[in-house]
Design an enzyme around this catalytic site. Sequence first.
Site, PDB file in Angstrom:
ATOM      1  N   ASP A  46       0.811  -1.224   0.000  1.00 17.72           N
ATOM      2  CA  ASP A  46       0.000   0.000   0.000  1.00 17.72           C
ATOM      3  C   ASP A  46       0.845   1.276   0.000  1.00 17.72           C
ATOM      4  OD1 ASP A  46      -2.291  -1.537   0.047  1.00 17.72           O
ATOM      5  OD2 ASP A  46      -2.298  -1.636   2.236  1.00 17.72           O
ATOM      6  N   ARG A  47       1.987   1.190  -0.631  1.00 16.16           N
ATOM      7  CA  ARG A  47       2.863   2.365  -0.809  1.00 16.16           C
ATOM      8  C   ARG A  47       3.500   2.878   0.482  1.00 16.16           C
ATOM      9  NH1 ARG A  47       3.660   7.275  -0.497  1.00 16.16           N
ATOM     10  NH2 ARG A  47       4.614   8.520  -2.148  1.00 16.16           N
TER      11      ARG A  47
END
Length: 153
Positions: free
Chosen positions: A128-129
């Site tokens: 999720d970055r």
Amino acid sequence: MVLFKGLRNRDFLFYSNYDSRKGRDLTHDRRAALVFFWAVTRHQVRVYGTVRKVGRQESQEYFHSRPRGAQLSAYSSRQSHLVRSRAQLEKKVLEVATKYPGEVPLPKDWGGYALRPIWIEFWESREDRLHDRLRYVFRSEFTGAWRIERLAP
Ligand SMILES: Cc1cc2nc3c(=O)[nH]c(=O)nc-3n(C[C@H](O)[C@H](O)[C@H](O)COP(=O)(O)O)c2cc1C
């Protein structure tokens, strides 16, 4: 893109033409950054610091460890300057090969750079970055210690 030729103590080594575009840039401003990227494992390492030219003797040893064809091309080519045609380049290589049937001399404007890092950042891809970024900042010539900081992704 240049070939990374290894580490010596703390210095990252690479070779190029000192009169190329990057060479002239580095003459004006010694600050430089290297980026290593591994697409498959999604890792990146950035190395920021200052460069200096390596000694002529060391450049000579590396130059002569390369294949003769590469030596002839480096000698014949003023990297990053305009050329009229490929034929002109090939003619120059032939002339140089005839002039130097034995050892090709190290060109005066060709050699190594040693980049001494001020900081090195390790970037690792996470879900999720929310990636990890750890920056090692060099602290002391005396102890060789690094301060480790975490940066926001
Ligand atoms: C895989 C690869 C390796 C390269 N290795 C070098 C190198 O070690 N030294 C170098 O001067 N150029 C190397 N080049 C060429 C440079 O990327 C660049 O075209 C050249 O240095 C001229 O850059 P400049 O005009 O910005 O000075 C390499 C290119 C590739 C694709």
